[in-house]
Design a protein around this motif. Structure first.
Motif, short mmCIF file in Angstrom:
data_model
loop_
_atom_site.label_atom_id
_atom_site.label_comp_id
_atom_site.label_asym_id
_atom_site.label_seq_id
_atom_site.Cartn_x
_atom_site.Cartn_y
_atom_site.Cartn_z
N VAL A 210 0.83 -1.20 0.00
CA VAL A 210 0.00 0.00 0.00
C VAL A 210 0.86 1.25 0.00
CG1 VAL A 210 -1.92 -1.15 1.15
CG2 VAL A 210 -0.22 0.06 2.53
N ALA A 211 2.09 1.12 0.53
CA ALA A 211 3.07 2.20 0.56
C ALA A 211 4.40 1.58 0.98
CB ALA A 211 2.66 3.30 1.53
N THR A 212 5.48 2.33 0.81
CA THR A 212 6.77 1.93 1.35
C THR A 212 7.24 3.04 2.28
OG1 THR A 212 7.37 0.61 -0.59
CG2 THR A 212 9.16 1.34 0.82
N CYS A 213 7.36 2.72 3.56
CA CYS A 213 7.71 3.74 4.55
C CYS A 213 8.56 3.10 5.65
CB CYS A 213 6.44 4.35 5.14
SG CYS A 213 5.38 3.18 6.00
N ILE A 214 8.99 3.91 6.59
CA ILE A 214 9.73 3.38 7.74
C ILE A 214 8.75 2.67 8.65
CG2 ILE A 214 11.15 3.95 9.75
CD1 ILE A 214 12.08 6.45 8.20
N ILE A 215 9.02 1.41 8.94
CA ILE A 215 8.17 0.64 9.84
C ILE A 215 8.99 0.16 11.03
CG2 ILE A 215 6.57 0.00 8.01
CD1 ILE A 215 7.85 -2.74 7.88
N LEU A 249 0.91 -1.65 6.53
CA LEU A 249 -0.12 -2.59 7.01
C LEU A 249 0.52 -3.86 7.57
CD1 LEU A 249 -3.06 -2.31 4.44
CD2 LEU A 249 -2.56 -0.95 6.49
N MET A 250 1.67 -4.24 7.05
CA MET A 250 2.42 -5.36 7.63
C MET A 250 2.86 -4.99 9.05
SD MET A 250 2.68 -7.81 5.22
CE MET A 250 4.23 -8.72 5.00
N ASP A 251 3.25 -3.75 9.25
CA ASP A 251 3.68 -3.28 10.56
C ASP A 251 2.51 -3.34 11.54
OD1 ASP A 251 5.62 -2.36 12.32
OD2 ASP A 251 5.53 -0.27 11.65
N LEU A 252 1.35 -2.89 11.12
CA LEU A 252 0.17 -2.94 11.99
C LEU A 252 -0.21 -4.38 12.27
CD1 LEU A 252 -2.02 -1.41 13.50
CD2 LEU A 252 -3.39 -1.43 11.39
N GLY A 253 -0.13 -5.25 11.28
CA GLY A 253 -0.41 -6.67 11.51
C GLY A 253 0.51 -7.27 12.54
N TYR A 290 -9.59 2.48 13.08
CA TYR A 290 -9.00 3.77 13.48
C TYR A 290 -7.80 4.09 12.58
CZ TYR A 290 -6.81 7.30 16.50
OH TYR A 290 -6.23 8.46 17.00
N TYR A 291 -6.95 3.10 12.38
CA TYR A 291 -5.76 3.30 11.56
C TYR A 291 -6.15 3.65 10.13
CZ TYR A 291 -1.23 2.38 9.38
OH TYR A 291 -0.07 2.49 8.67
N GLY A 292 -7.13 2.94 9.58
CA GLY A 292 -7.57 3.23 8.22
C GLY A 292 -8.14 4.63 8.08
N GLU A 293 -8.94 5.04 9.07
CA GLU A 293 -9.53 6.38 9.04
C GLU A 293 -8.47 7.46 9.09
OE1 GLU A 293 -12.16 6.35 12.33
OE2 GLU A 293 -13.59 4.96 11.41
N ARG A 294 -7.44 7.27 9.95
CA ARG A 294 -6.42 8.31 10.13
C ARG A 294 -5.43 8.37 8.98
NH1 ARG A 294 -5.62 10.47 15.20
NH2 ARG A 294 -4.32 11.89 13.98
N THR A 295 -5.18 7.25 8.32
CA THR A 295 -4.17 7.23 7.25
C THR A 295 -4.76 7.36 5.85
OG1 THR A 295 -4.22 4.81 7.04
CG2 THR A 295 -2.68 5.75 8.65
N GLY A 296 -6.02 6.95 5.68
CA GLY A 296 -6.61 6.93 4.36
C GLY A 296 -6.29 5.69 3.56
N TRP A 297 -5.49 4.78 4.12
CA TRP A 297 -5.19 3.53 3.42
C TRP A 297 -6.32 2.52 3.64
CZ3 TRP A 297 0.09 4.28 6.03
CH2 TRP A 297 0.95 4.99 5.18
N SER A 298 -6.63 1.76 2.62
CA SER A 298 -7.70 0.78 2.72
C SER A 298 -7.29 -0.38 3.63
CB SER A 298 -8.05 0.23 1.33
OG SER A 298 -8.98 -0.83 1.44
#
Length: 357
Positions: A210-215, A249-253, A290-298
């Motif tokens: 969904v993105a590539t960021c610091i996790i 999303l892998m980080d949240l998982g 909550y995470y989806g609402e704040r980030t806009g990622w599905s």
């Protein structure tokens, strides 16, 4: 400041002592005006990197080193962890200040680094009783902690001089392949084989990140520091050992694999290491929303990330259990980890059966 809330270290565990004379001599060259000899204590935990407090008369420091005994070749890279923290500090100020990184084998049998201690509250298995939080306050604290993970995922890797921290595209595929290989390498005869779970993860992985960021890769309540004068404020995020560039999303998982809530089964409750069961805490479903609402990622197809997080945790537990079975670590708390690995397999299979993916 309520001193009873401050996270405290205890006696150094047997077999995990430091040669403080050598360390003290080294640090006095690296850190100006360090006085006296430190009082050495050790923080709880120990399945991952070991954390010690070095209390000097004029300075309060933290030392981090790998666990004693055999470790995976790529694991417990102290230099990498120190690099991540130094890069993040200017753009994500919740990171402690790293003061020294040592590779000198005459000082210690492993690399280590030393940082300033962040004084504060760490919510480990339960919230400190003296906080006296009701459900609404606990919910606010929970959201504030999740916000710090969201803030990390918004950091520009280039601004942190960490654009080279990971390999970029293909992160999901590399993780499924890598953790599957690690499990097979660490498996012992007395645990399940996880074959059906690994096949499902391979088949159901998304086509792209969904993105590539610091996790962070180990974001939990017991890795954040709360301000003792305002316990709703997160002043620090600790344990950057597994940080990389990857899919948020892998980080949240990964984080939700540790998120034991009040209505979970009794076996899963026994794995709880943080106060996510407290009245007012968000459930796993609420965290995802909550995470989806704040980030806009599905987050519509989050089952994959949930099951991945549990599988990854099972592999980490199995690697520790293998070290215990091989005699590389003697900590008796690891004796039951084999049964825990098999339980995680059953839990993953139950989630797979209920998934619509």
């Amino acid at each position: 400041m309520n001193e009873s809330l401050i996270d405290a270290a205890g006696p150094v565990r047997n077999g995990e002592e430091l040669d403080i004379a050598r360390i003290n001599a080294y640090l006095k060259v690296q850190i100006a005006d360090l006085q006296g000899t430190p009082e050495v204590t050790q923080f709880p935990g120990g399945a991952s990197n070991l954390t010690y407090r070095l209390r000097y008369p004029n300075r309060d420091l933290i030392l981090r080193r790998p666990p004693f005994g055999h470790k995976a070749k790529s694991a417990h890279d102290m230099g990498r962890e120190a690099k991540v923290m130094r890069g993040l500090k200017p753009v994500y100020p919740r990171v402690p200040n790293v003061l020294a990184f040592c590779q000198d084998a005459t000082v210690m049998d492993s690399d280590f680094y030393v940082m300033d201690r962040l004084v504060g509250i760490i919510a480990r298995q339960n919230l400190p009783k003296d906080l006296n939080f009701g459900p609404e306050q606990t919910r606010q604290l929970c959201c504030n902690v999740i916000d710090k993970l969201i803030e990390l995922h918004q950091v520009d890797p280039a601004a942190a001089a960490l654009a080279d921290l990971g390999k970029g595209d293909g992160y999901v595929r590399r993780q499924i392949e890598g953790w599957s290989q690690r499990f097979r390498a660490a498996r012992t005869d007395d645990v399940t084989d996880f074959d059906s779970v690994m096949r499902w993860l391979e088949a159901k992985q998304p086509a792209r990140e969904v993105a590539t960021c610091i996790i962070h890769n180990d974001f939990r309540f017991d890795n954040v520091v709360l301000n003792p004068d305002n316990p709703f404020e997160v002043t620090g995020v600790l344990d950057w050992e597994m940080a990389t560039l990857g899919d948020p999303l892998m980080d949240l998982g990964n984080s939700l694999a540790y998120w034991v809530q009040a209505d979970d089964d009794e076996l899963f409750k026994k794995t709880r290491r943080q106060p996510t069961n407290a009245p007012g805490m968000l459930t796993r479903r609420e965290v995802i929303a909550y995470y989806g609402e704040r980030t806009g990622w599905s987050v519509d197809n989050f089952d994959f990330y949930t099951i991945y997080g549990l599988f990854r945790l099972a592999v980490i537990v199995q690697q520790i259990y293998r070290r215990y079975k091989d005699g590389a670590t003697r900590n008796p708390q690891f004796a039951g980890f084999g049964a825990l690995v098999s339980y995680f397999d059953q839990r993953c299979q139950t989630l797979i059966a209920a998934s619509t993916l």
